[in-house]
Design an enzyme around this catalytic site. Structure first.
Site, PDB file in Angstrom:
ATOM      1  N   ARG A  75    -121.673  49.506 -84.017  1.00 20.90           N
ATOM      2  CA  ARG A  75    -122.518  49.136 -85.166  1.00 20.90           C
ATOM      3  C   ARG A  75    -121.741  49.347 -86.462  1.00 20.90           C
ATOM      4  O   ARG A  75    -121.783  48.536 -87.379  1.00 20.90           O
ATOM      5  CB  ARG A  75    -123.808  49.991 -85.194  1.00 20.90           C
ATOM      6  N   ARG A 107    -134.942  47.065 -93.920  1.00 20.58           N
ATOM      7  CA  ARG A 107    -135.571  47.327 -92.615  1.00 20.58           C
ATOM      8  C   ARG A 107    -137.071  47.338 -92.838  1.00 20.58           C
ATOM      9  O   ARG A 107    -137.593  48.206 -93.558  1.00 20.58           O
ATOM     10  CB  ARG A 107    -135.082  48.658 -92.038  1.00 20.58           C
TER      11      ARG A 107
HETATM   12  N1   CP Z   1    -130.436  50.658 -82.780  1.00 18.77           N
HETATM   13  C1   CP Z   1    -130.871  50.978 -84.006  1.00 18.77           C
HETATM   14  O1   CP Z   1    -131.057  50.108 -84.887  1.00 18.77           O
HETATM   15  O2   CP Z   1    -131.057  52.301 -84.203  1.00 18.77           O
HETATM   16  P1   CP Z   1    -131.791  52.990 -85.455  1.00 18.77           P
HETATM   17  O3   CP Z   1    -133.233  52.579 -85.367  1.00 18.77           O
HETATM   18  O4   CP Z   1    -131.588  54.451 -85.255  1.00 18.77           O
HETATM   19  O5   CP Z   1    -131.167  52.479 -86.714  1.00 18.77           O
HETATM   20  N1  NVA Z   2    -137.382  47.459 -80.498  1.00 20.62           N
HETATM   21  C1  NVA Z   2    -137.042  48.683 -81.145  1.00 20.62           C
HETATM   22  C2  NVA Z   2    -135.625  48.678 -81.574  1.00 20.62           C
HETATM   23  C3  NVA Z   2    -135.132  49.900 -82.272  1.00 20.62           C
HETATM   24  C4  NVA Z   2    -133.707  49.807 -82.692  1.00 20.62           C
HETATM   25  C5  NVA Z   2    -137.959  48.903 -82.340  1.00 20.62           C
HETATM   26  O1  NVA Z   2    -138.234  47.935 -83.063  1.00 20.62           O
HETATM   27  O2  NVA Z   2    -138.430  50.022 -82.534  1.00 20.62           O
END
Ligand code: CP
Ligand code: NVA
Length: 307
Positions: free
Chosen positions: A293, A104
């Site tokens: 998810r 991430r």
């Molecule tokens: N929707 C999603 O990816 O949530 P998190 O940021 O909590 O992982």
């Molecule tokens: N667009 C949002 C999605 C979070 C799951 C972000 O990048 O923060």
């Protein structure tokens, strides 16, 4: 040692047939969470996260546990991607310990580089450009609710990572989607072009407008995401101003089909992009969407790390 590996950097790494197979496995896993217990026995997964997370982290950790493997969370203060150590070195070293990486990141290029420098399967757990695990779970949720019926998905909000993956997924699976963003917040041009190419081949329609009411007209599903994504916190005031009139509230929902389902990737900024009573309404399926998810990602793990 180099061997052929498969990544999930973008939904387009999977064909329509592979997504269909993934969803079949997901259905089995959802019915019986421990159906594949021990399939990943002895395997481990590193979660390399530059940003905070609830759903992605917990669902991958629990998912690995339910498949008999182990997940190791490496948060923003742990690796300090590109600061304490280069992406290249992190990727190469992790390859000596674990069997897969979920990354991430802020810059999408970091996920791409992680894959380039690692012989392990790399899964994009959200970058500034894409969120493929979210997009796949969203489309699995739509399939659960509507089967293969032709439905109109309306996305009202920011043309960002979540929407990008949803657009590509809709194109590949032949789902109709209409998007309303404020001027200047439209989705990335290249991604839109690619998604439209898939949609054309799969006989679906992708439409981009700037009017939320027009967008939700005859919608079966209304989807939104935050106006201020992770990393954009300093733009909060400007963006709140820009998105005025784009809140998913009772008035907007009344312009869609009666009973239209409400989706949100979460986390939600209640009272900003979505009104409390809409998020909490009977037509809101946001928690089922979040639950999916886990099931979808377990199927992804089996596809990439199993066998
Ligand atoms: N929707 C999603 O990816 O949530 P998190 O940021 O909590 O992982
Ligand atoms: N667009 C949002 C999605 C979070 C799951 C972000 O990048 O923060």
């Amino acid at each position: 040692m180099k061997y052929h590996k498969k990544d999930l950097i973008s939904i387009k790494d999977l064909t329509k047939a592979q997504i269909s197979k993934l969803f079949s496995t997901t259905k089995v896993l959802k019915k019986k969470p421990l159906a594949k217990y021990n399939s990943l026995k002895g395997k481990s997964l590193a979660l390399v996260f530059q940003k905070p997370s609830n759903r992605t982290r917990v669902s991958f950790e629990v998912g690995m546990f339910q498949l008999g493997g182990k997940a190791i969370y490496l948060g923003p203060d742990e690796l300090k991607l590109g600061v304490r150590e280069s992406v290249k070195d992190i990727a190469r070293v992790l390859g000596r310990y674990v069997d897969g990486i979920v990354a991430r990141t802020f810059k999408h290029q970091n996920v791409v580089d992680m894959s380039k420098f690692s012989w392990l399967p790399v899964i994009n757990g959200l970058s500034d450009l894409l969120h493929p695990c979210q997009g796949l779970s969203d489309l699995f949720t739509v399939e659960e609710k509507f089967g293969n019926k032709k439905v109109k998905i309306s996305f009202v909000g920011d043309g960002n990572n979540v929407l990008h993956s949803l657009l590509l997924g809709c194109g590949i699976l032949g789902r109709d989607i209409c998007v309303a963003t404020p001027k200047g917040c439209e989705p990335n041009g290249e991604i839109l072009k690619e998604a439209k190419k898939y949609a054309e081949a799969n006989k679906s329609v992708i439409e981009i407008v700037n009017d939320p009411k027009k967008c939700v007209d005859r919608a079966d599903v209304i989807y939104t995401d935050v106006w201020v994504s992770m990393g954009q916190e300093s733009e909060k005031q400007k963006r709140t101003e820009l998105f005025k009139g784009f809140q998913v509230n009772e008035e907007l929902v009344s312009c869609a089909k009666k009973g239209a389902l409400i989706m949100h990737c979460l986390p939600a900024h209640r009272g900003e992009e979505i009104a409390d009573n809409v998020l909490d309404s009977d037509n809101s399926i946001v928690y089922e969407q979040a639950e999916n998810r886990l099931h979808v990602q377990k199927a992804i793990l089996l596809m990439l790390l199993g066998g």
